[in-house]
Each structure stands twice: as C-alpha cells, then as structure tokens.
Design a protein around this motif. Structure first.
Motif, short mmCIF file in Angstrom:
data_model
loop_
_atom_site.label_atom_id
_atom_site.label_comp_id
_atom_site.label_asym_id
_atom_site.label_seq_id
_atom_site.Cartn_x
_atom_site.Cartn_y
_atom_site.Cartn_z
N VAL A 280 5.86 -11.63 12.69
CA VAL A 280 5.90 -10.47 11.80
C VAL A 280 4.54 -9.78 11.78
O VAL A 280 3.50 -10.40 11.95
N THR A 281 4.53 -8.45 11.57
CA THR A 281 3.29 -7.68 11.46
C THR A 281 2.99 -7.37 10.00
O THR A 281 3.86 -7.46 9.12
N LEU A 282 1.76 -6.95 9.74
CA LEU A 282 1.37 -6.59 8.38
C LEU A 282 2.16 -5.40 7.86
O LEU A 282 2.47 -5.32 6.68
N ARG A 283 2.51 -4.47 8.75
CA ARG A 283 3.31 -3.31 8.30
C ARG A 283 4.70 -3.75 7.86
O ARG A 283 5.24 -3.26 6.85
N LEU B 179 3.88 5.15 1.04
CA LEU B 179 3.16 4.18 1.84
C LEU B 179 1.71 4.05 1.36
O LEU B 179 1.17 2.93 1.25
N LYS B 180 1.09 5.17 1.05
CA LYS B 180 -0.30 5.13 0.57
C LYS B 180 -0.40 4.34 -0.73
O LYS B 180 -1.31 3.52 -0.92
N ALA B 181 0.55 4.56 -1.64
CA ALA B 181 0.53 3.82 -2.92
C ALA B 181 0.76 2.34 -2.69
O ALA B 181 0.11 1.49 -3.33
N ALA B 182 1.67 1.99 -1.77
CA ALA B 182 1.94 0.58 -1.48
C ALA B 182 0.72 -0.09 -0.86
O ALA B 182 0.41 -1.26 -1.16
N LEU B 183 0.01 0.63 0.00
CA LEU B 183 -1.19 0.07 0.63
C LEU B 183 -2.26 -0.23 -0.41
O LEU B 183 -2.93 -1.27 -0.36
N VAL C 145 -3.86 -4.02 -1.14
CA VAL C 145 -5.27 -4.39 -1.05
C VAL C 145 -5.66 -5.32 -2.19
O VAL C 145 -6.46 -6.25 -2.03
N GLU C 146 -5.04 -5.10 -3.35
CA GLU C 146 -5.34 -5.94 -4.51
C GLU C 146 -4.84 -7.37 -4.34
O GLU C 146 -5.27 -8.28 -5.05
N PHE D 228 -5.21 -2.93 5.83
CA PHE D 228 -4.60 -2.19 4.72
C PHE D 228 -5.51 -1.06 4.23
O PHE D 228 -5.05 0.05 3.95
N GLN D 229 -6.82 -1.33 4.12
CA GLN D 229 -7.74 -0.29 3.69
C GLN D 229 -7.80 0.85 4.70
O GLN D 229 -7.78 2.03 4.33
#
Length: 539
Positions: A323-326, A346-350, A354-355, A412-413
């Motif tokens: 599996v990949t990180l995406r 997607l930006k909000a999920a990323l 990160v947290e 992710f960042q």
C-alpha cells in the motif's frame, strides 16, 4: 484533458519551433536552426542517408513536490528548453531484424550496436538482465551506460507492438544529441527514455494512425521503461517531458490514475536553474538514496495503516498489499471511487494526517536514528519472509536505520505544499491584481526545508545555492529533482534575472571563473517549454 492529447508530429520546422516557445536559444523561428541542421548533416555523414524523423524530449524542472510521486501524490513540474534530440531512420531490411546502431554526437559516448532476441518465456536468464514478454536485451542495472536508456525505451515498444508471431521491428540507425546535463536533477534520464521510445515508435510506423498513443499512454510506457534501468520512478519526470506546454506548468497526479492539469504561472515569473555541479546519479546511488526512499515510504504506509486501523488487503495468491501513503490517506478519510477527494478535501486531509505522524516515531527520544530492519519488520506485522517478499525482493536497498517517521512526514507536508502552490497559481490567473510570486516563493522555501530535514535528499552545495539565491533577491529557492546534488530552482522577477545570475555567480565559487556558454550551461533562466514531439522529414 492534457493526458488525452495526441503526440505532436510536425513536418514544418517553423511550426515546430513556434511550438517550442520563444524563450529557446537553440531554435529560432527559422528552418535553419544550427543545432537541428547539424544533427541532420551528421546523420547523413555517419549513415549515408537523411534521417526519417527527429524525436525530441525535454528535461524538466520540478517547481515543487519532491519525492512524493511514487507515493502517488501530485507534483508541479514544467518542461524546460534543454532537451534530447534523436535523429532516426530505418536501415536496410537485410540487416538483423530489430537491430540498432546507436551513435552520439558526444565523443565520450561510444557507438553501440545491439539487437533484441526472442527468449522462450520458460527459459531463465540471470537476475542482472531484464526479461519481459519473451524479448531480451542486456541491461546491466548495476552500471550506468548511456545505451541502457535507449534499450529501456526499446523494450516498451517491443512488448506493446511486437508480441505476435511474425511481427518484427525494423532495423534502426539512431544519432543522439542532448543539452540536459546528466545528474543535474533536470531529468536527463527521463528525457532519454521518452525520446528513445518515441524514436522506435516513429521508425516502426506506430505514430501514423488513429490508434497511436496518447500523451498519457506514452507517459505510462516511459514510466515502465525507465524502471528497467534500475530506478523505481514515480512518473513525474516522464509526465512533464511529454505533456507540458509553453504556457503552463503541470499539476500531475497518479491516483487513482494519471491526471494532468495545465496550470498557468503568474505573469513576470521566471525560474532560474543553477547546477551545483555535484553529480547525483540515481542508478549508481539508488540503493542508499532514491530506491531506499521508495521502500521507506512504502513500509511507513503499512505501519501507519496498522496504527490508524486502516484495513489492508491480501492480493491474489496470498501476496501482501504494498500500500502507498496516498491510499492509506484515502482509506483513513473514507474515500471511495464515488467520493474521490477534490483538491480542497485532499489538502484538509493531509493537514490532519501530518498531526498523526507521531505514530511513526521511534522509541528513542528524538527519532534521529530511525529504526532497524528488525524493528521495521516487527512494526509491519509481517513475518521476515513476507516482509522480504513484499518490500525487498524487487529492489536493492541498503541502510542501517530506516527513517519511516521523517519520510512519511515529508510526503504529507510536501503534498500539501503542492496543492497550496496550485491554488496560488490559479488564484493569480483569475485575479489580474494578484501577484502571487511572494506566496509561491514561501512555499518553495518550505519545500526545501522539508527535503533537507525530513527527506534528507539535499547536500551542502544545494543548501548553499538556495541561500545565495535568496540573498540575491529570489522570491523562493529549493532543490529540484532527485537531489543529493544536481540543480536548484529559484523564482525570480523577470526584470531582475540578469542581475540575479551575476550575484549568484559571484557568490558560488565553482561559477566564478565561468563565462559565456560555459556559464549558461550551469545557470540559466527558463519559462515552461513544450513537451515531447516528433519531426517527420518529407520525402
């Protein structure tokens, strides 16, 4: 959609040069371009006849989004004017079927002659050779040889078009020239593979009808081709080399499939590439650098999935899912085929993901040492045999400590920075009073910091050049490409380019004694160039 467009084939040099863009210094709008004419004349001298085609593929500069495409996140590259050109044509049909003579205008690259052979599928060949679909060409993945990229491009054409009994490729003569510096981070390898693939397609008549490849299909073929030289490329380089246009950069993603969106850059924005002159060869150092990053991000994805409660699947035959990180991110937020994440989602999920990176931190206090192979296997939930089969059997890597936390956090960042970069560009394009260059510069600076501190793919010379660029007035500066050497890319105001280049030259010791063309080869301004194309000589 940009990926569905056809591959340009030109029969008029004026149209071809106009397609390349007005910023090119090697091809004015004239049928007498010295570089193209010289290649044609040399072909006649060496092979006794005019070429049938010239295939062109440009290098690329990645504006932002490093070491995340193989995790299936999007990046933001642009094609540059530097390119690979291949003059090509069929040889006498009495020659060995499919035989190739590959010559190069640079004397340091010796002429190579080779031919593919048909190997029974049940006949084993040594591991260091490539063996696919019955065709065999020797590619030694442990040594860097220029013709390996040519052979890699040939493989894709052989396997796609010459699998049926009786269908054989024509013998071919090739003559290469190139202006993309090797090991610079401007993707000379992808340009070589794309141009080689195009040359074999053209000579074998595979670009001449309605069933010809789209740009997206050429990208996918070139991605697979480059893996044959031992580099597990994610596709960013090939997409930029094939799909880009003169007016835009490219937002390109690979999940759930290839998607390419042409994005205009703010007016007055020019990118200056500066070569550290530190050569970073992806093939030579793959096991401790590039390929290692691929494995670290893949294992991080499995460990993260287990700790987040994300379900993993078993593939056919009991194989474990790689599996990949995406994919982990998508499953974590409940993404499905019907509810695919848009850019804002997607930006909000990323940002939320990160947290969660503390879940990957090693037990040691600061996490600097990473984890051993034994710990990594334990965290994966697999047996040693299963882990080796899933993550190590297909790629050669070497490390004492594996940095799962740092690599995943970087991915992710960096993916979030790419989406913000895209957002700023689109906003500037829709609002004439919005400049956007300072915002883009800040994002580039943040990207370099992540590449340096988390992905650990920078080097002292890259760090020095990015700081010199900022001191010389750049809005932002970052490493570009696989890194560990190669180039930086800096966002500079168009009217400040000459002044900027002079300041960087004075500050960077290896540039101080360079003049004229020697200086232009190591530091140059570029706007987006067009992607790969073919010129067809008229009878």
């Amino acid at each position: 959609m940009a990926a569905q467009a056809s591959i340009p084939i030109f029969t008029n040099l004026n149209e071809l040069y106009q397609n390349l863009g007005t910023s090119l210094n090697h091809a004015s709008v004239s049928p007498h371009s010295e570089r193209w004419n010289n290649l044609t004349e040399e072909y006649v001298k060496r092979f006794g006849r005019k070429p049938t085609y010239i295939a062109r593929a440009p290098g690329r500069v990645n504006l932002i989004g490093e070491h995340i495409d193989y995790a299936l996140f999007g990046a933001f590259p642009a094609a540059i004017e530097q390119d690979i050109l291949i003059a090509c044509g069929p040889r006498d049909t009495s020659s060995v079927p499919g035989g190739v003579v590959a010559d190069n205008l640079l004397a340091k690259y010796a002429r190579q002659e080779f031919a593919p052979s048909i190997v029974p599928k049940d006949l084993g060949v040594p591991d260091e050779h490539v063996h696919v679909e019955g065709w065999h060409l020797d590619i030694d993945t442990k040594k860097l040889r220029w013709e390996s990229y040519v052979k890699a491009g040939y493989y894709g054409v052989l396997n796609r078009y010459f699998t049926s009994k009786g269908a054989l490729p024509v013998p071919v003569d090739l003559l290469f020239t190139g202006t993309v510096p090797a090991g610079s981070g401007l993707s000379s390898s992808a340009a070589m593979v794309v141009a080689s693939t195009l040359a074999f397609l053209a000579v074998n008549g595979k670009l001449d009808d309605s069933s010809a490849l789209t740009k997206g299909e050429l990208v996918e073929m070139a991605m697979q081709n480059e893996k044959r030289v031992g580099v597990n490329s994610g596709g960013l380089d090939q997409a930029a080399s094939v799909i880009c246009t003169t007016s835009s950069a490219l937002y390109v993603t690979f999940f759930p499939h290839l998607f390419a969106q042409l994005i205009p850059l703010p007016p007055g924005a020019v990118f200056v590439c500066a070569n550290t002159l530190v050569v970073s060869d992806k093939v030579v150092h793959a096991r401790t650098r590039y390929n290692l990053r691929v494995v670290e991000t893949l294992v991080a994805a499995r460990v993260l999935a287990r700790r987040l409660g994300v379900k993993l699947q078993e593939e056919a035959g009991g194989k474990r899912e790689r599996v990949t990180l995406r994919v982990v991110l998508g499953r974590w937020v409940g993404e499905t085929e019907e509810t695919e994440l848009g850019a804002e989602q997607l930006k909000a999920a990323l940002e939320k993901m990160v947290e969660k990176m503390e879940l990957l931190k090693p037990d040691n206090a600061d996490g600097e040492e990473g984890v051993t192979l034994e710990t990594m296997i334990e965290w994966s939930g697999l047996s040693k045999e299963e882990f080796t089969e899933t993550y190590l059997s297909w790629v050669d890597v070497e490390a004492t400590y594996f940095q799962l936390y740092k690599r995943a956090k970087h991915v992710f960042q960096e993916a979030a920075l790419v989406l913000k970069f895209r957002e700023v560009c689109l906003h500037a394009a829709s609002a004439p009073d919005v400049d956007g260059r300072e915002e883009l510069g800040a994002l580039m600076n943040a990207s370099h910091a992540s590449c340096r501190d988390l992905c650990d793919c920078s080097c002292p010379e890259l760090n020095e050049l990015t700081q010199l660029a900022l001191d010389a007035g750049a809005y932002g500066s970052r490493l570009t490409g696989a890194a560990w050497g190669g180039c930086t890319v800096s966002l500079v105001a168009e009217d400040k380019v000459d002044e900027f280049i002079k300041k960087v030259q004075q500050g960077y010791a290896p540039f101080r004694e360079l003049e004229g063309d020697s200086l232009k080869e190591v530091i140059f301004a570029t706007k987006p160039s067009s992607g790969a194309c073919v010129y067809k000589f008229e009878d």
